[in-house]
Design a protein around this motif. Structure first.
Motif, PDB file in Angstrom:
ATOM      1  N   ASP A  90       0.811  -1.213   0.000  1.00 18.05           N
ATOM      2  CA  ASP A  90       0.000   0.000   0.000  1.00 18.05           C
ATOM      3  C   ASP A  90       0.847   1.266   0.000  1.00 18.05           C
ATOM      4  O   ASP A  90       0.302   2.370   0.021  1.00 18.05           O
ATOM      5  CB  ASP A  90      -0.922   0.027   1.221  1.00 18.05           C
ATOM      6  N   ARG A 121       1.458   7.389  -6.861  1.00 19.36           N
ATOM      7  CA  ARG A 121       0.008   7.275  -6.617  1.00 19.36           C
ATOM      8  C   ARG A 121      -0.700   6.807  -7.891  1.00 19.36           C
ATOM      9  O   ARG A 121      -1.533   5.907  -7.855  1.00 19.36           O
ATOM     10  CB  ARG A 121      -0.518   8.633  -6.146  1.00 19.36           C
ATOM     11  N   VAL A 126      -0.864   3.721  -4.567  1.00 24.09           N
ATOM     12  CA  VAL A 126      -0.440   3.696  -3.168  1.00 24.09           C
ATOM     13  C   VAL A 126      -1.047   4.863  -2.397  1.00 24.09           C
ATOM     14  O   VAL A 126      -1.382   5.900  -2.970  1.00 24.09           O
ATOM     15  CB  VAL A 126       1.100   3.703  -3.035  1.00 24.09           C
ATOM     16  N   GLN A 127      -1.172   4.664  -1.099  1.00 26.20           N
ATOM     17  CA  GLN A 127      -1.760   5.686  -0.244  1.00 26.20           C
ATOM     18  C   GLN A 127      -0.747   6.326   0.699  1.00 26.20           C
ATOM     19  O   GLN A 127      -1.086   7.264   1.423  1.00 26.20           O
ATOM     20  CB  GLN A 127      -2.909   5.082   0.548  1.00 26.20           C
TER      21      GLN A 127
END
Length: 185
Positions: A90, A121, A126-127
């Motif tokens: 993530d 991103r 991804v965060q």
């Protein structure tokens, strides 16, 4: 050092590094961190580490490893900066960030890190962006905090005795994890 007004330069262009870029990238990365040349910029590690920062094999590995890329910033076709991005679930890992020392302090770092975050991103969804910074680099950590990164207090040991990472000049080095949320736009 990020208070200098932006200079009037040609725009930056970005691309992924290829193996043919390795001979230009190794000296760029070295010049941003080690030796007397690095002292013309503000990101130098010359007072805490001697020896190499990277080598051709390490740079090539970043370029060729699946889920990893080395983003290059160019101006007028000349490589002036780079950064590593690696997909880790993530999150993305940000590292090997180098801006040519004579160009530091003009806002390029802000532009490049923003592009790296946008790119990670968009590419991987991804965060979070993660990075590790040598914990005694207070000025550099403060710069990243102004970019939205937060200190986690999570430390990992510096690889003392492994000269691939440099020759420490002090015995209190560790890496601290910094994290930034990357909300999806």
């Amino acid at each position: 050092m990020d208070t200098a007004p932006p200079r009037d330069f040609a725009p930056l262009t970005y691309r992924d590094a290829v193996e043919a870029d390795v001979p230009a990238l190794v000296p760029l990365i070295e010049s941003a961190y080690r030796g007397d040349t690095s002292r013309t910029g503000w990101t130098t590690e010359a007072d805490i580490l001697d020896g190499q920062r990277t080598d051709p094999e390490s740079v090539r590995a970043v370029i060729t490893t699946p889920g990893s890329r080395l983003l290059i910033a160019e101006r007028d076709g000349e490589v002036i900066a780079c950064c590593q991005l690696e997909h880790r679930g993530d999150a993305a890992y940000f590292g090997m960030f180098a801006v040519r020392p004579g160009l530091q302090g003009a806002g390029l770092g802000r532009q490049i890190i923003a592009e790296a975050e946008r790119s990670a991103r968009e590419l991987w969804g991804v965060q979070e962006m993660h990075m590790t910074v040598i914990s005694v680099r207070d000025e550099l950590i403060a710069w990243y905090e102004r970019r939205g990164y937060r200190r986690t207090g999570k430390l990992s040991p510096f690889p003392y005795g492994d000269e691939r990472f440099g020759i420490p000049q002090r015995d209190d080095l560790a890496f601290e994890l910094l994290v930034k949320d990357l909300p999806l736009s």
